[in-house]
Design a protein around this motif. Structure first.
Motif, mmCIF file in Angstrom:
data_model
loop_
_atom_site.group_PDB
_atom_site.id
_atom_site.type_symbol
_atom_site.label_atom_id
_atom_site.label_comp_id
_atom_site.label_asym_id
_atom_site.label_seq_id
_atom_site.Cartn_x
_atom_site.Cartn_y
_atom_site.Cartn_z
ATOM 1 N N LEU A 1 0.838 -1.206 0.000
ATOM 2 C CA LEU A 1 0.000 0.000 0.000
ATOM 3 C C LEU A 1 0.873 1.255 0.000
ATOM 4 N N VAL A 2 1.909 1.264 0.852
ATOM 5 C CA VAL A 2 2.836 2.398 0.893
ATOM 6 C C VAL A 2 3.551 2.555 -0.455
ATOM 7 N N ILE A 3 4.002 1.424 -1.021
ATOM 8 C CA ILE A 3 4.690 1.467 -2.316
ATOM 9 C C ILE A 3 3.773 2.042 -3.388
ATOM 10 N N TYR A 4 2.511 1.623 -3.391
ATOM 11 C CA TYR A 4 1.558 2.094 -4.399
ATOM 12 C C TYR A 4 1.310 3.598 -4.269
ATOM 13 N N ILE A 5 1.103 4.050 -3.024
ATOM 14 C CA ILE A 5 0.840 5.476 -2.797
ATOM 15 C C ILE A 5 2.052 6.322 -3.200
ATOM 16 N N VAL A 6 3.247 5.891 -2.780
ATOM 17 C CA VAL A 6 4.471 6.642 -3.095
ATOM 18 C C VAL A 6 4.735 6.635 -4.600
ATOM 19 N N THR A 7 4.522 5.485 -5.247
ATOM 20 C CA THR A 7 4.739 5.382 -6.696
ATOM 21 C C THR A 7 3.807 6.312 -7.455
ATOM 22 N N MET A 8 2.534 6.278 -7.115
ATOM 23 C CA MET A 8 1.555 7.137 -7.798
ATOM 24 C C MET A 8 1.854 8.604 -7.547
ATOM 25 N N ALA A 9 2.132 8.954 -6.278
ATOM 26 C CA ALA A 9 2.403 10.354 -5.938
ATOM 27 C C ALA A 9 3.670 10.850 -6.631
ATOM 28 N N GLY A 10 4.731 10.026 -6.625
ATOM 29 C CA GLY A 10 5.994 10.421 -7.237
ATOM 30 C C GLY A 10 5.881 10.633 -8.730
ATOM 31 N N ASN A 11 5.223 9.710 -9.422
ATOM 32 C CA ASN A 11 5.099 9.832 -10.879
ATOM 33 C C ASN A 11 4.154 10.965 -11.280
ATOM 34 N N ILE A 12 3.076 11.142 -10.534
ATOM 35 C CA ILE A 12 2.161 12.259 -10.817
ATOM 36 C C ILE A 12 2.859 13.593 -10.561
ATOM 37 N N LEU A 13 3.693 13.646 -9.530
ATOM 38 C CA LEU A 13 4.465 14.862 -9.241
ATOM 39 C C LEU A 13 5.427 15.185 -10.387
ATOM 40 N N ILE A 14 6.103 14.157 -10.923
ATOM 41 C CA ILE A 14 7.006 14.364 -12.057
ATOM 42 C C ILE A 14 6.234 14.935 -13.247
ATOM 43 N N ILE A 15 5.058 14.361 -13.533
ATOM 44 C CA ILE A 15 4.224 14.837 -14.648
ATOM 45 C C ILE A 15 3.833 16.296 -14.426
ATOM 46 N N ALA A 16 3.400 16.620 -13.198
ATOM 47 C CA ALA A 16 2.974 17.989 -12.885
ATOM 48 C C ALA A 16 4.125 18.983 -13.044
ATOM 49 N N LEU A 17 5.322 18.612 -12.592
ATOM 50 C CA LEU A 17 6.487 19.489 -12.722
ATOM 51 C C LEU A 17 6.822 19.744 -14.189
ATOM 52 N N ILE A 18 6.772 18.694 -15.004
ATOM 53 C CA ILE A 18 7.121 18.831 -16.417
ATOM 54 C C ILE A 18 6.092 19.690 -17.150
ATOM 55 N N VAL A 19 4.830 19.548 -16.789
ATOM 56 C CA VAL A 19 3.771 20.330 -17.442
ATOM 57 C C VAL A 19 3.849 21.795 -17.047
ATOM 58 N N THR A 20 4.141 22.078 -15.784
ATOM 59 C CA THR A 20 4.066 23.461 -15.281
ATOM 60 C C THR A 20 5.360 24.257 -15.412
ATOM 61 N N ASP A 21 6.510 23.595 -15.451
ATOM 62 C CA ASP A 21 7.792 24.306 -15.501
ATOM 63 C C ASP A 21 8.289 24.413 -16.942
ATOM 64 N N ARG A 22 8.405 25.632 -17.444
ATOM 65 C CA ARG A 22 8.816 25.854 -18.838
ATOM 66 C C ARG A 22 10.233 25.359 -19.109
ATOM 67 N N ASN A 23 11.083 25.356 -18.084
ATOM 68 C CA ASN A 23 12.463 24.883 -18.270
ATOM 69 C C ASN A 23 12.528 23.391 -18.592
ATOM 70 N N LEU A 24 11.439 22.679 -18.312
ATOM 71 C CA LEU A 24 11.406 21.243 -18.556
ATOM 72 C C LEU A 24 10.654 20.883 -19.846
ATOM 73 N N HIS A 25 10.342 21.903 -20.653
ATOM 74 C CA HIS A 25 9.649 21.654 -21.921
ATOM 75 C C HIS A 25 10.668 21.354 -23.019
ATOM 76 N N THR A 26 11.363 20.227 -22.844
ATOM 77 C CA THR A 26 12.367 19.770 -23.810
ATOM 78 C C THR A 26 12.066 18.312 -24.151
ATOM 79 N N PRO A 27 12.636 17.786 -25.253
ATOM 80 C CA PRO A 27 12.359 16.394 -25.626
ATOM 81 C C PRO A 27 12.644 15.385 -24.513
ATOM 82 N N MET A 28 13.761 15.550 -23.802
ATOM 83 C CA MET A 28 14.126 14.603 -22.755
ATOM 84 C C MET A 28 13.044 14.512 -21.682
ATOM 85 N N TYR A 29 12.514 15.658 -21.270
ATOM 86 C CA TYR A 29 11.497 15.667 -20.222
ATOM 87 C C TYR A 29 10.117 15.324 -20.765
ATOM 88 N N PHE A 30 9.902 15.542 -22.062
ATOM 89 C CA PHE A 30 8.671 15.080 -22.693
ATOM 90 C C PHE A 30 8.601 13.555 -22.602
#
Length: 327
Positions: A35-64
């Motif tokens: 349960l902890v692994i699932y919550i941390v995995t979902m939160a971590g990956n969703i956080l990465i997606i949110a950072l890439i979408v909102t931060d213009r410095n991460l709008h590059t092919p690698m972060y896409f």
């Protein structure tokens, strides 16, 4: 060959996923751990997606590509862990054949897509390090979109063929699968149909999914390492390697455990070890990816720090406004 001792038995409608049923005294600790692994995995990956979408410095092919990988990991984890959690919580380890096929279909599609996506990311790093003058032209928005779309579509088509073949098999018992999810080999092993054709086609199609991307990834990194070693300064070599080190760690963990699981001899003594390594690429790799990219990648770390500061500032301003209204 058709197994003659099963030929006259009645077709079954559900399987029993043995999973971790032999560890009865550990069911509650395992449930809490997953349960902890699932919550941390979902939160971590969703956080990465949110950072890439909102931060213009991460709008590059690698972060896409990284954003797509995180999106894939959230889906990938959700095909395996919720079923494990439900089984550990209720003790019910049965799964209908239809649901089992659906789980395998999405697992196969997402695992294959990850192979292709990791290959696309390694190709991106190859162009950035080995062909820097051509990078912007070759890795444009259209190319990135085609690579990502192709990564998903190829695997969905290939796994549709495998599922079509599986649906024509007859299952007449025993209905116990010594695994924690529905995978192709255990399903074929419990069939009482002639499985020679599907085994051959599954091997060919699985090679297209895993072997091709693996060879592309391996070739890309051989070229990258050769190019880095030719850089005269130690600082230059370190800077070049740092741009692909996170991806290299992820690739090593994913393919390392994948190779061990599918090349390990299928003997009774190694069955539990096989199950353990399956946990690595199905459960722990999606958990590790956000940690690896956030801890080892400066741009992601900066975006995360900036996001935390912005959230604290916003919370502080709202708290002050609320306090002033009370006065």
């Amino acid at each position: 060959m058709v197994n003659t001792k099963w030929r006259n038995q009645t077709s079954i409608t559900e399987f029993i996923l043995l999973g971790f049923g032999s560890l009865q005294e550990l069911q509650t600790p395992l449930f809490l751990l997953f349960l902890v692994i699932y919550i941390v995995t979902m939160a971590g990956n969703i956080l990465i997606i949110a950072l890439i979408v909102t931060d213009r410095n991460l709008h590059t092919p690698m972060y896409f590509f990284l954003g797509n990988l995180s999106c894939l990991e959230t889906c990938y984890t959700s095909t395996i862990l919720p079923r494990i959690l439900a089984s550990l919580l209720t003790g019910d380890r049965t799964i209908s054949i239809t649901v089992c096929f659906v789980q395998y279909y999405f697992f196969g599609c997402l695992a294959g897509s990850e192979c292709y996506l990791l290959a696309a990311m390694s190709y991106d790093r190859y162009l950035a390090i080995c062909k820097p003058l051509h990078y912007t032209m070759m890795m444009n928005g259209r190319s990135c979109l085609l690579l990502v779309t192709g990564s998903w579509m190829i695997c969905f088509v290939i796994n549709s063929i495998i599922i079509f073949l599986l649906s024509h098999l007859i299952f007449c018992g025993p209905n116990e699968i010594d695994h924690f999810f529905c995978d192709l080999t255990p399903l074929i092993n419990v069939s009482c149909s002639d499985t020679e054709l599907i085994e051959l086609l599954a091997f060919i199609l699985s090679s297209l999914i895993a072997l091709g991307p693996f060879l592309l990834t391996l070739t890309s990194y051989m070229c990258i390492i050769a190019t880095i070693l030719r850089i005269p300064s130690a600082t230059g070599r370190h800077k070049a390697f740092s741009t692909c080190s996170s991806h290299l760690i992820v690739v090593t963990i994913f393919y390392g455990t994948l190779i061990i699981v599918y090349l390990l001899p299928k003997t009774p003594t190694l069955r539990n070890l096989n199950k353990l390594f399956s946990l690595f690429y199905t459960v722990l790799t999606p958990l590790a990816n956000p940690l690896i990219y956030s801890l080892r990648n400066k741009e992601v770390s900066k975006a995360l720090s900036k996001g935390v500061r912005d959230c604290i500032d916003l919370f502080g301003r709202q708290t002050l406004q609320y306090c002033f209204r009370l006065k």
